[in-house]
Design a protein around this motif. Structure first.
Motif, PDB file in Angstrom:
ATOM      1  N   GLU A   1      11.774   0.820  -5.344  1.00  0.00           N
ATOM      2  CA  GLU A   1      10.951   1.801  -6.048  1.00  0.00           C
ATOM      3  C   GLU A   1      11.024   3.177  -5.380  1.00  0.00           C
ATOM      4  O   GLU A   1      10.958   4.210  -6.062  1.00  0.00           O
ATOM      5  N   ALA A   2      11.180   3.199  -4.058  1.00  0.00           N
ATOM      6  CA  ALA A   2      11.359   4.481  -3.380  1.00  0.00           C
ATOM      7  C   ALA A   2      12.651   5.143  -3.841  1.00  0.00           C
ATOM      8  O   ALA A   2      12.680   6.347  -4.129  1.00  0.00           O
ATOM      9  N   HIS A   3      13.714   4.366  -3.930  1.00  0.00           N
ATOM     10  CA  HIS A   3      14.986   4.925  -4.396  1.00  0.00           C
ATOM     11  C   HIS A   3      14.856   5.456  -5.818  1.00  0.00           C
ATOM     12  O   HIS A   3      15.403   6.522  -6.149  1.00  0.00           O
ATOM     13  N   ALA A   4      14.139   4.740  -6.657  1.00  0.00           N
ATOM     14  CA  ALA A   4      13.942   5.216  -8.031  1.00  0.00           C
ATOM     15  C   ALA A   4      13.181   6.538  -8.061  1.00  0.00           C
ATOM     16  O   ALA A   4      13.347   7.333  -8.996  1.00  0.00           O
ATOM     17  N   ALA A   5      12.361   6.775  -7.044  1.00  0.00           N
ATOM     18  CA  ALA A   5      11.594   8.020  -6.953  1.00  0.00           C
ATOM     19  C   ALA A   5      12.331   9.101  -6.168  1.00  0.00           C
ATOM     20  O   ALA A   5      11.774  10.175  -5.922  1.00  0.00           O
ATOM     21  N   GLY A   6      13.585   8.820  -5.768  1.00  0.00           N
ATOM     22  CA  GLY A   6      14.360   9.794  -5.013  1.00  0.00           C
ATOM     23  C   GLY A   6      13.995   9.875  -3.547  1.00  0.00           C
ATOM     24  O   GLY A   6      14.241  10.900  -2.902  1.00  0.00           O
ATOM     25  N   ILE A   7      13.422   8.806  -3.006  1.00  0.00           N
ATOM     26  CA  ILE A   7      12.988   8.780  -1.612  1.00  0.00           C
ATOM     27  C   ILE A   7      13.800   7.739  -0.852  1.00  0.00           C
ATOM     28  O   ILE A   7      13.890   6.583  -1.274  1.00  0.00           O
TER      29      ILE A   7
ATOM     30  N   GLY B   1       0.823  -1.202   0.000  1.00  0.00           N
ATOM     31  CA  GLY B   1       0.000   0.000   0.000  1.00  0.00           C
ATOM     32  C   GLY B   1       0.854   1.247   0.000  1.00  0.00           C
ATOM     33  O   GLY B   1       0.604   2.198  -0.754  1.00  0.00           O
ATOM     34  N   LEU B   2       1.885   1.253   0.835  1.00  0.00           N
ATOM     35  CA  LEU B   2       2.820   2.381   0.852  1.00  0.00           C
ATOM     36  C   LEU B   2       3.517   2.526  -0.497  1.00  0.00           C
ATOM     37  O   LEU B   2       3.662   3.646  -1.014  1.00  0.00           O
ATOM     38  N   ARG B   3       3.930   1.412  -1.076  1.00  0.00           N
ATOM     39  CA  ARG B   3       4.600   1.461  -2.385  1.00  0.00           C
ATOM     40  C   ARG B   3       3.697   2.118  -3.419  1.00  0.00           C
ATOM     41  O   ARG B   3       4.158   2.895  -4.268  1.00  0.00           O
ATOM     42  N   GLY B   4       2.407   1.862  -3.342  1.00  0.00           N
ATOM     43  CA  GLY B   4       1.475   2.454  -4.289  1.00  0.00           C
ATOM     44  C   GLY B   4       1.264   3.949  -4.089  1.00  0.00           C
ATOM     45  O   GLY B   4       0.681   4.606  -4.964  1.00  0.00           O
ATOM     46  N   LYS B   5       1.730   4.494  -2.968  1.00  0.00           N
ATOM     47  CA  LYS B   5       1.566   5.928  -2.695  1.00  0.00           C
ATOM     48  C   LYS B   5       2.887   6.687  -2.817  1.00  0.00           C
ATOM     49  O   LYS B   5       2.981   7.845  -2.386  1.00  0.00           O
TER      50      LYS B   5
END
Length: 558
Positions: free
Chosen positions: A105-111, A47-51
């Motif tokens: 995926e967070a790293h790919a988004a700069g997070i 769920g977090l990944r989707g946000k």
């Protein structure tokens, strides 16, 4: 708070004003909603990944996730602080592979991803023989480790091969004799050694070792937990830990963990793995403890949250908040910029220890509803590492005599925000969300707002008589302005604690950096029509400019 953030169900409708309070329309439904808040409600890693897009759009650069390791089965420890198996992800949250995919995926988004971890205690994994046990300095007799049904039927020691992973505690090193202090629950949370040796109610205190900070002898349990957390770093590519309840650990134990984790992270190429220590208590105690244990930053300093909240609401002298960052010499630092990356600042959090039983999010009252952007702006553009509690960007307003009311489910479900059910709050058109996104974008573009020295500025209504904003008859409806100075540049920021009317004030600026007749430009305003306007620097109180701040708003000039 992972269980309360997102469940991955994209079919849930968006909350409207008409939905607010839909779970409180009858006394029966109100009770059902309140009861649901004490249980698991369904937030997951996926769920977090989707946000991540929602968070990236807001301007978030790191996400701190509440503990995700396996809790004792058939309990409602949705918060994650009652671990039974440190080697597994709790199935309520997902799987180890889900964690790895989330981080990638967070790293790919700069997070970056910061995981909340617990060393001080495990869950309620054993029972005492006595019924009303409490800390009195003695070691109490243990009835046994709990089996998969929660009964204390297992020996208080290494369990037999084949015993369910839902029973006792894991890794197996924690089953060895002496792994738990077994001295009963804490009653006096400020008496040493009680607060270091006692249980957190049913959460059982782990023996971490002994001796002075220099030359501390870590226990087998501490060594095992340190190895476990090294594994999670390597497996999931984590970027940092928020270490729970550091106040309640021996300083030597916290220092051992810090050294071991930093060295391990560096050995696999993570030079900046960040350790954030949760240290409740006074500011002086927190900073002293932080320096002693060697972690990178402190979280949980009650006076920061308290001063920030009540300054913005107009009931605290601004000099008290800004003064928190001016006495760096007391902690052995020669510049108050030390606080820039050593203190996590916030105004909302998930348990609000500082408020006792009278718990309430910032937006729980009328002032908070109108001043939310100003609070986030103050947090984001003053010294420290700004931490935004989930839902503050949507004005979540939970309040009540229990932690659960600060932990609403943003995704809806049976315990939705604003006393609702079945509707989500991820509204990217929400005015607060949009303003925060703009503020954080400005912060990324302007190094001074992240790194600069910080000064509360004197103000004046008539351009002649200047002074720091202060309370009159217990309240303050005023412009509060501060400067961030970095590399021979000044950025001037200001909030308005008046939620009803715009306020205009002369604000002092640095004498040497500005010539009389030069101009400052409005780089940001919560009223975008003001952006681009120029104000002249005049010879008043040294040098000053006249600025107008919208009602409950925020401006930046440079």
């Amino acid at each position: 708070m992972l269980d309360r953030f997102a469940d991955g169900n994209d079919a849930t409708p968006l909350l409207t004003d008409a939905d607010k309070g839909n779970a409180w329309r009858t006394e029966e439904s109100r009770q059902e909603w309140q009861d649901a808040g004490a249980e698991w409600v369904g937030g997951t890693l996926n769920g977090l990944r989707g946000k991540l897009g929602y968070l990236s759009g807001l301007g978030v650069t790191a996400v701190w996730i509440s503990p995700i390791l396996k809790q004792r089965p058939n309990t409602d420890t949705y918060h994650g602080y009652a671990t039974q198996d440190f080697l597994e992800i709790d199935p309520h949250f997902g799987s180890a592979e889900d964690l790895k995919q989330l981080v990638a995926e967070a790293h790919a988004a700069g997070i970056r991803v910061i995981l909340d971890v617990v060393l001080n205690h495990a869950g309620d994994v054993f029972a005492y023989e006595e019924q009303d046990v409490h800390w009195d300095g003695r070691t109490h007799t243990v009835a046994g480790f709990r089996d998969a049904e929660g009964r204390p039927t297992l020996p208080f020691g290494p369990v037999d091969a084949g015993v369910s992973q839902d029973a006792a505690v894991w890794p197996a090193e924690l089953q060895r004799a002496g792994s738990f202090t077994a001295k009963g629950p804490i009653r006096d949370w400020d008496r040493d050694p009680e607060y270091r040796e006692g249980d957190f109610e049913g959460l059982k205190d782990i023996t971490l070792g002994g001796g002075p900070t220099d030359g501390y002898r870590p226990s087998g349990a501490l060594r095992a937990l340190t190895s476990v957390y090294k594994y999670w770093i390597a497996y999931a590519d984590l970027d940092g830990f928020r270490v729970d309840t550091v106040k309640h650990m021996d300083p030597g134990a916290a220092r051992y963990f810090t050294s071991a984790i930093h060295e391990f992270a560096q050995s696999i190429g993570k030079e900046n793995f960040y350790l954030i220590a949760e240290i409740t208590g006074s500011r002086e105690f927190a900073y002293r403890t932080l320096e002693e244990v060697g972690m990178d930053a402190a979280l949980g300093i009650a006076d920061v949250q308290d001063q920030m909240e009540w300054l913005v609401k107009g009931f605290r002298d601004p000099q008290e908040y800004f003064g928190l960052f001016r006495d760096s010499l007391q902690v052995g630092k020669d510049s108050h910029t030390w606080f820039r990356n050593r203190v996590v600042t916030a105004f909302d959090d998930h348990d609000q220890v500082r408020k006792g039983r009278d718990k309430a999010r910032f937006a729980a009252d009328d002032l908070g509803k109108k001043l939310g952007v100003a609070a986030i702006a103050l947090n984001a553009t003053t010294l420290g590492i700004p931490c935004l509690y989930y839902g503050s960007e949507q004005g979540l307003d939970g309040h009540g005599a229990n932690d659960r009311y600060l932990r609403e489910a943003m995704f809806g479900g049976a315990f939705g925000a604003f006393r609702s059910r079945g509707v989500h709050c991820f509204d990217t058109s929400n005015p607060t969300y949009r303003q925060v996104s703009r503020i954080l974008s400005l912060r990324r573009r302007m190094p001074a707002l992240r790194r600069g020295r910080q000064y509360l500025r004197q103000i004046s209504g008539d351009g002649v008589h200047f002074g720091f904003p202060q309370l009159f008859d217990g309240s303050m409806r005023s412009v509060v302005a501060w400067s961030r100075l970095f590399a021979e540049t000044e950025v001037l920021a200001a909030i308005n604690t008046d939620p009803e009317s715009a306020r205009t004030a002369w604000v002092t600026v640095d004498f040497d950096l500005h010539e009389a007749g030069s101009k400052l430009t409005c780089l940001f305003s919560t009223d975008p029509a003001s952006e681009g306007l120029e104000v002249p620097v005049e010879a008043r109180n040294g040098k000053a400019v006249e600025v107008t701040v919208p009602a409950g708003g925020f401006v930046v000039y440079g």
